[in-house]
Structures are given as structure tokens and as C-alpha cells.
Design an enzyme around this catalytic site. Structure first.
Site, PDB file in Angstrom:
ATOM      1  N   TYR A 194     -12.253   4.546  -2.721  1.00  0.00           N
ATOM      2  CA  TYR A 194     -11.629   3.717  -3.759  1.00  0.00           C
ATOM      3  C   TYR A 194     -12.624   3.290  -4.822  1.00  0.00           C
ATOM      4  CZ  TYR A 194      -8.214   4.352  -0.252  1.00  0.00           C
ATOM      5  OH  TYR A 194      -7.367   4.976   0.621  1.00  0.00           O
TER       6      TYR A 194
ATOM      7  N   GLY B  56      -0.476   2.875   4.176  1.00  0.00           N
ATOM      8  CA  GLY B  56      -1.832   3.074   3.647  1.00  0.00           C
ATOM      9  C   GLY B  56      -1.947   4.183   2.615  1.00  0.00           C
TER      10      GLY B  56
ATOM     11  N   ASP C 266     -13.251   9.295   7.639  1.00  0.00           N
ATOM     12  CA  ASP C 266     -12.746   8.268   6.717  1.00  0.00           C
ATOM     13  C   ASP C 266     -12.978   6.888   7.339  1.00  0.00           C
ATOM     14  OD1 ASP C 266     -10.395   8.142   4.331  1.00  0.00           O
ATOM     15  OD2 ASP C 266     -10.349   6.444   5.717  1.00  0.00           O
TER      16      ASP C 266
ATOM     17  N   HIS D 152      -2.479   8.588   7.476  1.00  0.00           N
ATOM     18  CA  HIS D 152      -1.690   7.467   8.016  1.00  0.00           C
ATOM     19  C   HIS D 152      -0.183   7.746   8.047  1.00  0.00           C
ATOM     20  CE1 HIS D 152      -5.273   5.068   7.986  1.00  0.00           C
ATOM     21  NE2 HIS D 152      -5.367   5.039   6.679  1.00  0.00           N
TER      22      HIS D 152
ATOM     23  N   ASP E 236     -14.462   6.373   1.636  1.00  0.00           N
ATOM     24  CA  ASP E 236     -14.442   4.905   1.623  1.00  0.00           C
ATOM     25  C   ASP E 236     -15.429   4.357   2.657  1.00  0.00           C
ATOM     26  OD1 ASP E 236     -12.881   5.900   3.654  1.00  0.00           O
ATOM     27  OD2 ASP E 236     -11.041   4.881   3.048  1.00  0.00           O
TER      28      ASP E 236
ATOM     29  N   ASP F  97       0.817  -1.220   0.000  1.00  0.00           N
ATOM     30  CA  ASP F  97       0.000   0.000   0.000  1.00  0.00           C
ATOM     31  C   ASP F  97       0.851   1.271   0.000  1.00  0.00           C
ATOM     32  OD1 ASP F  97      -2.221  -1.603   0.061  1.00  0.00           O
ATOM     33  OD2 ASP F  97      -2.495  -1.442   2.232  1.00  0.00           O
TER      34      ASP F  97
ATOM     35  N   HIS G 129     -11.021   4.547   7.602  1.00  0.00           N
ATOM     36  CA  HIS G 129      -9.838   4.090   8.338  1.00  0.00           C
ATOM     37  C   HIS G 129      -9.509   5.042   9.489  1.00  0.00           C
ATOM     38  CE1 HIS G 129      -9.426   2.417   4.219  1.00  0.00           C
ATOM     39  NE2 HIS G 129      -8.938   1.362   4.856  1.00  0.00           N
TER      40      HIS G 129
HETATM   41 ZN   LIG Z   1      -9.651   5.376   4.332  1.00  0.00          ZN
END
Ligand SMILES: [Zn+2]
Length: 393
Positions: free
Chosen positions: A301, A146, A173, A138, A262, A96, A175
Site C-alpha cells: 500500500y 480485504g 504477504d 482473502h 506490504d 475494505d 496478511h
Molecule cells: Zn497484504
């Protein structure tokens, strides 16, 4: 501030157009340009109050406010085709975090755009500034992860905080915003609130409700991990029960909103099941904080869903009426799909009893934990979450 007076800036310039991640990487820098084209086609970008603004590229000195000099050197070296053992240790070349020609430039421009956006807000030239090139939450001082190499949102928060502002970083997000959490974990002038898919099922495998900050920053780091399958009403209940009371209590001078999309159903990398109708709800709520807002892009994505959701966010910040669109969404046949040609809004997605049963109890327990841990530190009383279910649909 009335709707007519709200000024929106969209950070973009021709230099950025050519920057790209490798074609096989799910992260697409082109989303910002596509959102720009969508807004132009809708007549929502390109006038006095809704203007495009060319960012500058971040300088090395600026990047060093968060990243180590050694990391920046290794990253430039890797971009030039020389990946060292140190570079590998810093995360370059992972699945990633590919090594590619533009890896440094993408980050440097995203960070520059974040800093430019912060400047526009500080100078009062914009009330809302969109940096859809950024949202690289990240990235750590000396580690890439990421799809993130250089942390534009940390650098933007730092610029605002350095100007003496109380900054709320709100990350929706899918994540967990681990790099931002780490950057401000001991600080109380930058509060971080992240709602994200639980680290039990998704990278970066952390961001749990007991991570509340340390020292002076205790209570100023808030995580709301969401169960896989979380849907609009459940998300909004968590947003209203946890995030908004804390945001109100903190009373920020500036908001940095990481609007990774996402979270939307159909995203190939995550397991949440939201529609972009929550984007409208989020925007309407954060506007009530009545402070300047920097919107950073982040994940997303499924490119078309992401671009459409960001366009919808912009339109909502513009104060444009979308009742017609919404009526279409509500009145249409409810299919378990977000494919939709009726406007910017998604169809409302039905929630099955099984989905409700798998999400509600876990989310309620999470909310109770966060509320018990953090609310007293801000003089807030625990709200009643109700005994039966999070919120009836
Ligand atoms: Zn994300």
C-alpha cells in the site's frame, strides 16, 4: 537451468490499464502497470526471454471452480449498482470491499491472468510468470474481504493441480492467506505456507501456527505468524528454518509465490519492518527449488516501495547482477527510512535492541511450535534454532 535460458513472462494488456478501484481505496491496480514501466525503463522487459504476454479474462465457468454461482451473480449485480441484502452478507460494500463499477472486471482479469500464467508455465513457454494484477488471497467461495473479491491464486493453483502437478503455494504477504488456506486445507497435493504478521495484530486475525491442515492435508498447511516489528534477519531466519526445509521436503513441481510487499517498512496498513533486500533473498532461495514459478502481486500500500520491490524481484529472477546497487545500500548512512534514490534496493535498516527483544523470543517460540507440529509429518528432523537468539545481526 542456466540464467540465460530462464524465460520470464509479464502478464499485461491494454484492457487492464483502465481498470481501477475507487480513488480513495488503498488498493491500487495501477501498481502492475507502474512495475511494467519501471522494468521497461531499466531495459528488463521486452525481449525474447523477458516478454510481455496478454492474458485472457477468466470465464464464468472458470470462476465457478472456486466461487459459487450465487456469489458471482450478486457481485456482477453490485458492480452494476444493485447491492442486495445477499450481496451485503457476502461482504460487498464493507470498508475494505467497496462496491464499484470495475469490481467484477478487476477480479475476472486478475484470475484470467493467473490462469494464463499457469498455462505458460505448464506449456514450458515461461519459467517464471508474473501476475502483478493478482494475489487476491482473502477471497472465499462466497465472501469478499480485504480488497479481494475473486481468488486468482486459488484458481491458478487449481489449474496446476488439475494438470497433475504438486503445487507449493508460498505466501509472504503481510496478511495471512486465509482464502487459499481454506481452499486446500484438506489436500496434500497443494501445500500452503504463509508467513505473515500475526493475527494478534493484523487482519484477517487468524493464520496461527496450530492451523496445520486436516485429514489427508494434515501437515500441508503451514502458518508462521510474525510479531509486529519483524525485520529482515528475523524474517529470513524463519524462512530458512521453517519454510525452506518444508518446501524442499515437499519437492513441488510448481511454485505459486504470493509476493505481497506490504511487508516493507513504511507500509501504511501493516506493522512489519522489512526492506526489499529480503525480496532478493526470497527469490534466490525459491530458485533453488528448480521448478516453474508463478509470482502473484498481492498487497503493498506504499505504491512506490511496492513497485520498486517487484521490479527488484523481476531483476533477480533475470539473474542480473546488483552488486553496485547493494554496495550503495550498505555503504550509505543508515537512516531509519526507506526513502532512497540509489537504485532498486532499499537501504539496510538498523534494528534497535528493543525491537530485537520484542521480536526474537516470540518468533522463536512460534518457529519451535511449527517445527514440532509439522516437521515430523514430513520426516524432517527439528533443526537447532540456537539457545540465545534467532540470528545475530
Ligand atoms: Zn497484504
Amino acid at each position: 537451468m542456466t540464467m540465460k535460458e530462464r524465460n520470464l513472462a509479464f502478464l499485461y494488456s491494454p484492457e487492464i490499464e483502465a481498470l481501477t478501484y475507487p480513488p480513495d481505496c488503498p488498493f491500487k491496480m495501477q501498481r502492475a502497470g507502474l512495475a511494467r514501466l519501471r522494468l521497461k525503463s531499466l531495459g528488463l522487459l521486452g525481449d525474447e526471454n523477458r516478454f510481455e504476454f496478454a492474458p485472457r479474462r477468466a470465464s464464468l465457468a472458470e470462476l465457478k471452480q472456486f466461487h459459487t454461482a450465487h456469489y458471482l451473480e450478486e457481485m456482477q449485480r453490485a458492480a452494476d449498482g444493485d447491492l442486495t441484502v445477499d450481496g451485503l452478507r457476502m461482504g460487498f460494500g464493507g470498508p475494505d470491499t467497496p462496491v464499484f463499477k470495475d469490481m467484477f472486471e478487476c477480479g475476472a482479469w486478475a484470475c484470467g491472468a493467473g490462469r494464463t500464467a499457469a498455462d505458460l508455465l505448464l506449456q514450458g513457454r515461461a519459467d517464471v510468470a508474473f501476475n502483478l494484477l493478482g494475489g487476491f488471497h482473502h477471497a472465499f467461495p462466497d465472501r469478499a474481504a480485504g480488497f479481494c473479491y475473486l481468488n486468482d491464486v486459488v484458481l491458478a493453483c487449481m489449474k496446476l493441480a488439475d494438470a497433475g502437478k504438486r503445487v507449493l503455494y508460498l505466501d509472504v504477504d503481510a496478511h495471512h492467506g486465509d482464502g487459499v488456506q481454506a481452499a486446500f486445507y484438506g489436500r496434500k497435493d497443494v501445500m500452503t505456507i504463509s508467513l505473515h504478521e500475526s493475527g494478534k495484530t493484523l487482519f484477517p486475525w487468524g493464520g496461527f501456527e496450530d492451523e496445520t491442515g486436516e485429514g489427508a492435508g494434515n501437515g500441508f498447511n503451514v502458518n508462521v505468524p510474525l510479531p509486529a516489528g519483524t525485520y529482515d534477519e528475523a524474517f529470513l531466519t524463519a524462512f530458512d528454518s521453517v519454510a525452506m526445509p518444508l518446501a524442499d521436503a515437499f519437492a513441488p513441481d510448481m511454485l505459486v509465490l504470493e509476493l505481497g510487499l506490504d511487508i516493507l517498512a513504511g507500509d501504511p496498513l501493516t506493522h512489519l519492518r522489512m526492506t526489499n533486500n529480503v525480496v532478493v533473498e526470497i527469490v534466490e532461495r525459491v530458485l533453488k527449488l528448480n521448478c516453474p514459478i508463478l509470482v502473484a502481486g498481492g498487497g503493498g500500500y506504499h505504491v512506490e516501495n511496492t513497485v520498486r520491490g517487484w521490479a527488484l524481484a523481476w531483476r533477480t529472477f533475470c539473474g542480473e547482477n546488483d552488486e553496485c546497487d547493494f554496495a550503495l545500500g550498505m555503504g550509505g548512512v543508515m537512516l531509519a527510512s526507506t526513502e532512497w534514490a540509489g537504485g532498486l534496493r532499499d537501504r539496510v535498516l538498523p534494528v534497535s535492541p528493543e525491537q530485537r527483544a520484542s521480536v526474537e523470543p516470540e518468533l522463536r517460540t512460534t518457529m519451535e511450535t511449527v517445527i514440532n507440529n509439522v516437521f515430523p509429518l514430513h520426516g524432517l528432523e527439528a533443526p537447532s534454532l540456537g539457545g540465545q537468539q534467532v540470528r545475530s545481526g
